[in-house]
Design a protein around this motif. Sequence first.
Motif, short mmCIF file in Angstrom:
data_model
loop_
_atom_site.label_atom_id
_atom_site.label_comp_id
_atom_site.label_asym_id
_atom_site.label_seq_id
_atom_site.Cartn_x
_atom_site.Cartn_y
_atom_site.Cartn_z
N PHE A 1 0.81 -1.22 0.00
CA PHE A 1 0.00 0.00 0.00
C PHE A 1 0.85 1.27 0.00
CE2 PHE A 1 -2.34 3.43 2.04
CZ PHE A 1 -3.48 3.47 1.25
N GLU A 2 1.81 1.35 0.90
CA GLU A 2 2.61 2.58 1.02
C GLU A 2 3.44 2.82 -0.25
OE1 GLU A 2 2.35 4.83 3.25
OE2 GLU A 2 1.01 3.71 4.60
N THR A 3 4.00 1.75 -0.80
CA THR A 3 4.79 1.89 -2.03
C THR A 3 3.91 2.39 -3.17
OG1 THR A 3 6.31 0.13 -1.36
CG2 THR A 3 6.22 0.66 -3.71
N THR A 4 2.73 1.82 -3.30
CA THR A 4 1.82 2.23 -4.37
C THR A 4 1.43 3.69 -4.23
OG1 THR A 4 0.94 0.00 -4.60
CG2 THR A 4 -0.43 1.78 -5.44
N LEU A 5 1.10 4.09 -3.02
CA LEU A 5 0.71 5.49 -2.78
C LEU A 5 1.83 6.43 -3.21
CD1 LEU A 5 -1.89 6.72 -1.62
CD2 LEU A 5 -0.73 6.88 0.60
N ALA A 6 3.07 6.07 -2.88
CA ALA A 6 4.22 6.91 -3.23
C ALA A 6 4.54 6.85 -4.72
CB ALA A 6 5.44 6.46 -2.42
N ALA A 7 4.22 5.75 -5.37
CA ALA A 7 4.57 5.57 -6.78
C ALA A 7 3.62 6.28 -7.74
CB ALA A 7 4.61 4.08 -7.13
N ILE B 1 -8.27 9.79 5.17
CA ILE B 1 -8.53 10.16 3.79
C ILE B 1 -7.70 11.37 3.35
CG2 ILE B 1 -10.47 11.73 4.23
CD1 ILE B 1 -11.90 10.33 1.86
N THR B 2 -7.24 12.15 4.32
CA THR B 2 -6.44 13.34 3.98
C THR B 2 -5.09 12.97 3.37
OG1 THR B 2 -5.55 13.41 6.24
CG2 THR B 2 -7.53 14.73 5.78
N ARG B 3 -4.67 11.72 3.51
CA ARG B 3 -3.40 11.30 2.92
C ARG B 3 -3.45 11.32 1.39
NH1 ARG B 3 -0.65 6.15 4.77
NH2 ARG B 3 0.99 7.22 3.60
N SER C 1 -4.74 13.80 -0.32
CA SER C 1 -4.82 15.20 -0.76
C SER C 1 -3.57 15.77 -1.41
CB SER C 1 -5.23 16.09 0.42
OG SER C 1 -6.50 15.72 0.91
N PRO C 2 -2.36 15.51 -0.89
CA PRO C 2 -1.18 16.18 -1.46
C PRO C 2 -1.01 16.00 -2.97
CG PRO C 2 -0.60 15.15 0.63
CD PRO C 2 -2.00 14.72 0.31
N LYS C 3 -1.38 14.83 -3.50
CA LYS C 3 -1.26 14.59 -4.95
C LYS C 3 -2.63 14.42 -5.63
CE LYS C 3 1.74 11.10 -4.69
NZ LYS C 3 2.68 10.05 -5.17
N ASN C 4 -3.70 14.74 -4.90
CA ASN C 4 -5.05 14.53 -5.45
C ASN C 4 -5.24 13.10 -5.98
OD1 ASN C 4 -5.72 17.11 -4.79
ND2 ASN C 4 -5.97 17.86 -6.88
N ILE C 5 -4.86 12.15 -5.15
CA ILE C 5 -4.96 10.74 -5.52
C ILE C 5 -6.42 10.28 -5.45
CG2 ILE C 5 -4.33 8.38 -4.83
CD1 ILE C 5 -2.01 9.99 -6.01
N THR C 6 -6.81 9.47 -6.42
CA THR C 6 -8.10 8.79 -6.38
C THR C 6 -7.86 7.35 -5.94
OG1 THR C 6 -9.01 10.13 -8.18
CG2 THR C 6 -10.10 8.04 -7.72
N LEU C 7 -8.56 6.93 -4.88
CA LEU C 7 -8.41 5.57 -4.35
C LEU C 7 -9.72 4.82 -4.54
CD1 LEU C 7 -6.97 3.34 -2.69
CD2 LEU C 7 -7.73 4.54 -0.62
N LEU C 8 -9.64 3.65 -5.22
CA LEU C 8 -10.83 2.83 -5.45
C LEU C 8 -10.62 1.43 -4.89
CD1 LEU C 8 -10.24 4.49 -8.39
CD2 LEU C 8 -12.46 3.46 -8.87
#
Length: 334
Positions: free
Chosen positions: A230-236, A258-260, A262-269
Motif C-alpha cells: 500500500f505505502e509503495t503504491t501510494l508513493a509511486a 482520507i487526507t493522505r 490530498s497532497p497529490k489529489n490521488i483517487t483511491l478505489l
Amino acid sequence: MSRDIPETQKVVLIDGVGGYDVIKYEDYPVPLISDKELLIKNKYAGVNYIESYFRKGLYPCEKPYVLGREATGTVVAKGKDVNNFQIGDQVAYISNSTFAQYTKFPSEGTIMRLPKCTSDEKMKLYAAGLLQALTALSFTNEAYHVKKGDYILIYAAAGGVGLILNQLVKMKGAHAIAVASTDEKLETAKKYGAEYLINSSKEDVLARVLEITNGEGVDSCFDSIGKDTFETTLAALKRKGVFVSFGNASGLIPPLSITRLSPKNITLLRPQLYAYITDHEEWVYYTDKFVDLVDSKKLNIKIYKTYALKDYKVAAADIESRKTTGKLVLEIPQ
C-alpha cells in the motif's frame, strides 16, 4: 428431478476456519432447483485466490461452505418457467459453489450460453479466463480508463489477472510496468505484454518506478497485494494518479486517514467485478468482449496446471505459495 441426476455429488468445501485441513472433498446433496433456476453439470472450474480469504476467515461465510467462483458446464435440468436456456446447452458462468459436480443457478444472471459443440479445450479456457478477464476488462475501462501513453503499475504481474492486465494495457497503447517476485515470473509477464520489469525480491519498487517514469510516477496502479504494497503504491502514483486496490494477498490494508490522498489529489478505489456487471447489458458487453478477444487469439489465457477436483488442496497450496503463473483449473469428475 430427472432419474439421471443423482441425489448426492462430490464437492470441495470448508467446514471451519484455518489451514488446509479444513478443506474437505466429500459427498454433498445435489441442489434442488426452483421454477426459475438451472441445474448445471460442471466440467471445469477456475481456481481463484479469494477462496483462501473464506478459508482463513477474512471473508465470513456459513459453514459448511462449498468453494468456487466460476465454471463451465452443461445444463442438465431447468425449472418450468425457464425459457432462455435448454437442457444440453453448454454454459460459462460466475457463481458460488462451483467446486462441485452440480451447481444450481438462476436462468437470469451472470451466465452465458456457449456456441454449440464447444470443444473441451475451449470449455477449459473459458473456465480459466472468465472471472479474471472480466475483472481486468472492467477495471481497465471503468476503475481506471487506461489511455495511450499511460504508465501502469501491475503487481502480481504473472498471476491470472496480472497476465491479462499486461495484455490489455499493451493493446491500449500504454506502458505496463510488471512487478513479480522472480525473474522467471517477469519473463512470463514480458511474453504477455509487460514493457518494464521489476523484481520485488531484489529491487526497490518505488525507486525503479520513478526511474522508469523520469521521477513523475505512474498514472495508475492495479494492486492485488494489499497491506504490504500500500505505502509503495501510494508513493509511486503521480499527481492525480488512480490507485486501484483489489486484493488482500498480504492482508487487509489498515485504516487510513482520507487526507493522505490530498497532497497529490490521488483517487483511491476498491472495486469489485460484480458491481460492473450487475445489469444484463453490462454482462453482455463484457462477456462479448471476452469471447471475441479469446476466440480471435488477441488475448491469451495462460493455464498453469489442471488439477482433479479431489486435489484442490494441492492447488490451494500451489497458488498460495506464490510459485504459480497464470490460472489454475479444476477438472470436475463426470
